[in-house]
Design a protein around this motif. Sequence first.
Motif, mmCIF file in Angstrom:
data_model
loop_
_atom_site.group_PDB
_atom_site.id
_atom_site.type_symbol
_atom_site.label_atom_id
_atom_site.label_comp_id
_atom_site.label_asym_id
_atom_site.label_seq_id
_atom_site.Cartn_x
_atom_site.Cartn_y
_atom_site.Cartn_z
ATOM 1 N N ILE A 281 0.955 -1.268 0.117
ATOM 2 C CA ILE A 281 0.165 -0.114 -0.103
ATOM 3 C C ILE A 281 1.048 1.132 0.036
ATOM 4 O O ILE A 281 0.568 2.352 -0.678
ATOM 5 C CB ILE A 281 -0.976 0.061 1.191
ATOM 6 C CG1 ILE A 281 -1.977 -1.318 1.193
ATOM 7 C CG2 ILE A 281 -1.628 1.470 1.449
ATOM 8 C CD1 ILE A 281 -2.796 -1.215 2.253
ATOM 9 N N ARG A 282 1.834 1.322 0.804
ATOM 10 C CA ARG A 282 2.629 2.257 0.820
ATOM 11 C C ARG A 282 3.496 2.499 -0.623
ATOM 12 O O ARG A 282 3.853 3.898 -0.745
ATOM 13 C CB ARG A 282 4.079 2.075 1.828
ATOM 14 C CG ARG A 282 3.444 2.371 3.376
ATOM 15 C CD ARG A 282 4.956 1.717 4.073
ATOM 16 N NE ARG A 282 4.426 1.902 5.553
ATOM 17 C CZ ARG A 282 4.600 0.694 6.398
ATOM 18 N NH1 ARG A 282 5.392 -0.210 6.065
ATOM 19 N NH2 ARG A 282 4.295 0.899 7.666
ATOM 20 N N GLU A 283 3.587 1.782 -1.528
ATOM 21 C CA GLU A 283 4.008 1.776 -2.846
ATOM 22 C C GLU A 283 3.338 2.625 -3.770
ATOM 23 O O GLU A 283 3.559 3.162 -4.682
ATOM 24 C CB GLU A 283 4.391 0.372 -3.444
ATOM 25 C CG GLU A 283 5.607 -0.260 -2.829
ATOM 26 C CD GLU A 283 5.862 -1.555 -3.255
ATOM 27 O OE1 GLU A 283 4.857 -1.975 -4.227
ATOM 28 O OE2 GLU A 283 6.706 -2.318 -2.711
ATOM 29 N N LEU B 232 -2.559 2.476 8.693
ATOM 30 C CA LEU B 232 -3.156 3.116 7.664
ATOM 31 C C LEU B 232 -3.464 4.530 8.077
ATOM 32 O O LEU B 232 -3.307 5.574 7.554
ATOM 33 C CB LEU B 232 -4.345 2.240 7.066
ATOM 34 C CG LEU B 232 -3.826 1.118 6.146
ATOM 35 C CD1 LEU B 232 -5.144 0.561 5.948
ATOM 36 C CD2 LEU B 232 -2.889 1.625 5.081
ATOM 37 N N ARG B 233 -4.078 4.355 9.473
ATOM 38 C CA ARG B 233 -4.800 5.816 9.905
ATOM 39 C C ARG B 233 -3.466 6.503 10.351
ATOM 40 O O ARG B 233 -3.566 7.841 9.965
ATOM 41 C CB ARG B 233 -5.829 5.535 11.131
ATOM 42 C CG ARG B 233 -5.984 6.821 11.972
ATOM 43 C CD ARG B 233 -6.966 6.383 13.158
ATOM 44 N NE ARG B 233 -8.469 6.077 12.328
ATOM 45 C CZ ARG B 233 -9.716 6.025 13.029
ATOM 46 N NH1 ARG B 233 -9.422 5.985 14.218
ATOM 47 N NH2 ARG B 233 -10.624 5.605 12.313
ATOM 48 N N GLU B 234 -2.602 5.818 11.197
ATOM 49 C CA GLU B 234 -1.350 6.877 11.630
ATOM 50 C C GLU B 234 -0.457 7.512 10.558
ATOM 51 O O GLU B 234 -0.145 8.595 10.717
ATOM 52 C CB GLU B 234 -0.557 5.767 12.380
ATOM 53 C CG GLU B 234 0.549 6.453 13.245
ATOM 54 C CD GLU B 234 1.567 5.423 14.179
ATOM 55 O OE1 GLU B 234 2.676 5.793 14.302
ATOM 56 O OE2 GLU B 234 0.738 4.496 14.407
ATOM 57 N N GLU B 235 -0.367 6.750 9.363
ATOM 58 C CA GLU B 235 0.360 7.207 8.581
ATOM 59 C C GLU B 235 -0.369 7.920 7.281
ATOM 60 O O GLU B 235 0.345 8.512 6.179
ATOM 61 C CB GLU B 235 1.250 5.966 7.632
ATOM 62 C CG GLU B 235 2.160 5.116 8.575
ATOM 63 C CD GLU B 235 2.725 3.992 7.789
ATOM 64 O OE1 GLU B 235 3.070 4.332 6.541
ATOM 65 O OE2 GLU B 235 2.924 2.875 8.461
ATOM 66 N N GLY B 236 -1.664 7.872 7.521
ATOM 67 C CA GLY B 236 -2.308 8.750 6.556
ATOM 68 C C GLY B 236 -2.425 8.206 4.938
ATOM 69 O O GLY B 236 -2.488 9.042 4.129
#
Length: 331
Positions: free
Chosen positions: A44-46, A70-74
């Motif tokens: 997902i980060r990609e 997911l929430r913490e990293e936006g």
Amino acid sequence: MTTFSLLVCDDSAMARKQLLRALPPEWPVEISQAAHGAEALERIREGGIDLLLLDLTMPVLDGYGVLAALREEGLECRVVVVSGDVQDEAVRRVTELGALAFLKKPADPMLVRETLQRLGLFSGTATATPAISSNEPTVNFRDAFREVINVSMGRAAALLARVLGVFVQLPLPNVNILEVGELHMALADAQSDERLTAVCQGYIGGGIAGEALLIFHDSEVESMARLLRRDAACASSMEMLLDMASVLIGACLSGIAEQINIKFSQGHPQILGQHAPIDELIRLNQQRWQKTLAVEFSYSIEGHEIHFDLMLLFTEDSVPLLTQKLAYLMG
């Protein structure tokens, strides 16, 4: 036209295969897979993932951890949880963490379709040739059976949670074919001086037979009695353990039977070893256990110092019949 990108995250190859088959066949979607939460997060980060279908109980990083990250990293990614943990509290927690919907395992194709349509992710009509680009995983007997057990123990936990008014923490089930000596080792996770009480209940159906063994740690019986608002006196505590065993074992066997299309007849639960060390339980029963297909997992109750172990011991000659029953899931 930009292709919709879907990521399926589950540690079970069987669960991923079932979910892939439950997707609308005419949906033009590009699919990738992840075997645990950490792998899904990296993907997902990609970038480029539009929807994540997410299991909860996984090694390395579970579904709750993925939603929190997911929430913490936006990170922008829509999430639908697909899990065998069907406790009301599990649904509440994932919704609070941002999941758009919750589907119980095994995923029902009609419910998957309806959920995707409700969320505006699938129109119900194909606008292009389906672009599914993910191979179905290969599934062996152990993985298929482990997933059947995972779904069954989730249903049992949900029933126990309602009865006790608690949240039950679920582990990953462990499936092994064990000799009696290895079974001893599997059970002997408690310290050598730990005193245990075990409830045993036999079952048979469709040529498949075995015994369920629910092991309680004596030091925790009083805590369980308080949860049930019962006196922890000996007679009352034994009755309580038999009641809990009946609820848990019955729900778990019912879940297995439903998935492999058989019906189990169950014997009456019995106290197998009262306040006995595990060595003694094994010694008394090693003849009837012999070589066995053993499924083991431990339930723990959040906020309480309570955990108990459930083992399902299938007879050796049940394995070919179980394999036949699971063949349609593995095919």
